[in-house]
Design a protein around this motif. Structure first.
Motif, PDB file in Angstrom:
ATOM      1  N   THR A 108      -0.140  -3.617 -11.222  1.00 34.49           N
ATOM      2  CA  THR A 108      -1.083  -3.138 -12.232  1.00 34.49           C
ATOM      3  C   THR A 108      -0.938  -1.637 -12.440  1.00 34.49           C
ATOM      4  O   THR A 108      -0.997  -1.136 -13.570  1.00 34.49           O
ATOM      5  N   ARG A 109      -0.718  -0.909 -11.350  1.00 33.98           N
ATOM      6  CA  ARG A 109      -0.578   0.542 -11.449  1.00 33.98           C
ATOM      7  C   ARG A 109       0.746   0.952 -12.094  1.00 33.98           C
ATOM      8  O   ARG A 109       0.904   2.102 -12.516  1.00 33.98           O
ATOM      9  N   LEU A 110       1.703   0.030 -12.155  1.00 35.69           N
ATOM     10  CA  LEU A 110       2.984   0.298 -12.811  1.00 35.69           C
ATOM     11  C   LEU A 110       2.892   0.197 -14.332  1.00 35.69           C
ATOM     12  O   LEU A 110       3.836   0.589 -15.028  1.00 35.69           O
ATOM     13  N   ALA A 111       1.792  -0.323 -14.846  1.00 37.47           N
ATOM     14  CA  ALA A 111       1.686  -0.645 -16.277  1.00 37.47           C
ATOM     15  C   ALA A 111       2.118   0.498 -17.197  1.00 37.47           C
ATOM     16  O   ALA A 111       2.842   0.263 -18.175  1.00 37.47           O
ATOM     17  N   VAL A 134       0.844  -1.201   0.000  1.00 41.21           N
ATOM     18  CA  VAL A 134       0.000   0.000   0.000  1.00 41.21           C
ATOM     19  C   VAL A 134       0.877   1.249   0.000  1.00 41.21           C
ATOM     20  O   VAL A 134       0.603   2.224  -0.718  1.00 41.21           O
ATOM     21  N   LEU A 135       1.942   1.226   0.802  1.00 43.27           N
ATOM     22  CA  LEU A 135       2.875   2.358   0.836  1.00 43.27           C
ATOM     23  C   LEU A 135       3.511   2.571  -0.534  1.00 43.27           C
ATOM     24  O   LEU A 135       3.654   3.720  -0.996  1.00 43.27           O
ATOM     25  N   LEU A 140       3.933   5.794  -5.493  1.00 45.06           N
ATOM     26  CA  LEU A 140       3.762   5.849  -6.940  1.00 45.06           C
ATOM     27  C   LEU A 140       2.750   6.924  -7.328  1.00 45.06           C
ATOM     28  O   LEU A 140       2.933   7.634  -8.326  1.00 45.06           O
ATOM     29  N   GLN A 141       1.683   7.041  -6.540  1.00 42.52           N
ATOM     30  CA  GLN A 141       0.672   8.064  -6.813  1.00 42.52           C
ATOM     31  C   GLN A 141       1.242   9.470  -6.701  1.00 42.52           C
ATOM     32  O   GLN A 141       0.665  10.421  -7.214  1.00 42.52           O
TER      33      GLN A 141
END
Length: 461
Positions: A435-438, A393-394, A399-400
């Motif tokens: 998935t968010r790294l895509a 989560v961190l 990344l956000q």
């Protein structure tokens, strides 16, 4: 993704169900992909795929299960692949019976014994056991009816006692310690074997006093819930759902509202994590109604947190924030673990920090998510599963905020923690990050992380 089998005939049954559900072909394909991804199955279906299904092609592997789950969500009732013209899947009848919350507790014991023995000794006979979101409505309705009809004065259920009940509780404590250290996958078979071959037969014999039977039913409910969580940690989501449903029925027999609320919290967590957050919210609300009469602020806190998780997954910031406030208020009213039921003494402000971090992550509130996830990482140094989840989560929160180097480094630390912990929940959190790294897959450090993570997380979609 798997190939298809062609029957040569237009599938009019599927056409009728899609028409009744009112969904577009593109929306159905999208939802099938989403449900599969939640359970670690990669697929890339599109509206052309749905057209092929209507032309008589049956997708292989678990796709019919996900199609049924997606259509069931729109219809508001369970459907099976057979209902829309796909061949029957091999499945033992016990897998279907275990989705039902039965009035006759004797039938519940029989179902649980058969499910457990088949699961441990003849696992292949169960075949694919799907998670069925729409099957969660009836158990929560039956539980709430029991709650309304219960005439006892609200109080904590009795969970102490000597003799046989004390020995069973000692076994529960041992299993719980192993689960916390090594993850549910490593202890699952032992829990299920003890529940189905030792404790369930004791209850079927009816040789104990009424007080002892209540204690044993409560213990059996706790073990069934633990079997559910451990199945979740082994990625056996359909089995997790079935053990928890049967555990809820046993809990009513034991009269333990605190534990019942916690089982509803588990089902809520499962539903939200597997892409059915509306059901997750509904189950959490049923649990809140239970906990309000149970005298357990810590139990109530967890249920409000589960409601917040569901609202956040639905993108409802207002309701998610309100639920987190209610969770914090419930925590503030607790007089500490010694004044609470043993079933919720593990809950504290660190637990709420970890859950709140995931809520803020899903709402895109990266600063809050980072602060809470960092606190959770520091507080859970000896709990590898929680460590891994909070580090994932961190990583997402970093990344956000476009802090790629820190995000990948933190996710790599989470990956290292999972070397000897069998926990699908931890794996799910890391998959979410990946998935968010895509959009950044061409970055060298992202490619390196993907290579390192592939043995544990599988191939990225």
């Amino acid at each position: 993704m798997g190939g298809v089998r062609e029957s040569g005939e237009h599938n009019t049954a599927l056409e009728a169900v899609i028409l009744e559900a009112g969904c577009s072909h593109a929306a159905l394909a999208r939802r099938v992909n989403e449900l599969g991804r939640c359970q670690g199955v990669v697929s890339r279906y599109d509206k052309a795929s749905v057209t092929r299904w209507l032309q008589g092609m049956t997708p292989r592997n678990r796709a019919p299960e996900f199609i049924a789950a997606a259509l069931g969500e729109w219809l508001g009732r369970p459907v099976t692949p057979v209902d829309f013209g796909f061949p029957a899947q091999p499945q033992r009848p016990v897998a279907a019976r275990a989705l039902i919350y039965r009035e006759d507790v004797g039938e519940t014991l029989h179902t649980l014994a058969e499910l457990g023995s088949t699961d441990v000794s003849r696992r292949t006979l169960l075949g694919t056991v799907p998670f069925v979101a729409t099957a969660l409505m009836e158990p929560q309705r039956q539980w709430l009816l029991w709650l309304v009809e219960e005439e006892q004065t609200p109080r904590l259920a009795a969970v102490a006692g000597g003799g046989l009940a004390a020995r069973v509780r000692a076994m529960i404590d041992m299993f719980d310690e192993m689960d916390n250290k090594y993850g549910g996958g490593g202890v699952r078979a032992s829990i299920i074997h003890y529940l189905s071959t030792q404790l369930t037969p004791m209850l079927q014999q009816r040789s104990q006093s009424p007080h002892q039977r209540r204690l044993l039913f409560t213990s059996a409910a706790k073990l069934a819930a633990m079997a559910g969580w451990c199945s979740y940690d082994s990625a056996d989501y359909g089995l997790a759902q079935r053990y928890m449903i049967q555990g809820l029925r046993l809990c009513a027999e034991g009269g333990d509202r605190v534990l019942g609320g916690q089982i509803l919290a588990g089902l809520s967590h499962l539903a939200t994590s597997l892409g059915s957050p509306s059901e997750g919210v509904s189950l959490a609300r049923a649990g809140v109604a239970t906990a309000k009469t149970a005298g357990s602020p810590l139990g109530l806190m967890r249920l409000h947190a589960m409601a917040a998780r569901g609202h956040a997954a639905l993108g409802d910031s207002r309701r998610a924030t309100a639920s987190l406030r209610l969770a914090s208020a419930a925590l503030d009213t607790s007089n500490g673990p010694d004044e609470e039921s043993p079933w919720v003494r593990f809950l504290d402000h660190h637990y709420l920090e970890a859950e709140a971090a995931q809520v803020h992550r899903d709402l895109g509130e990266a600063t809050q998510a980072e602060r809470l996830a960092t606190a959770s990482v520091k507080a859970n140094g000896d709990r590898r599963r929680r460590q891994a989840i909070s580090r994932s989560v961190l990583a997402t929160a970093l990344l956000q905020q476009d802090r790629l180097d820190e995000a990948v480094g933190t996710a790599s630390q989470a990956l290292d923690l999972l070397g000897d912990v069998h926990s699908e929940r931890s794996v799910q959190a890391l998959r979410d990050f990946r998935t968010r790294l895509a959009p950044l897959r061409m970055e060298p450090m992202v490619r390196d992380f993907e290579r390192k993570a592939r043995p544990l997380l599988g191939t990225a979609a």
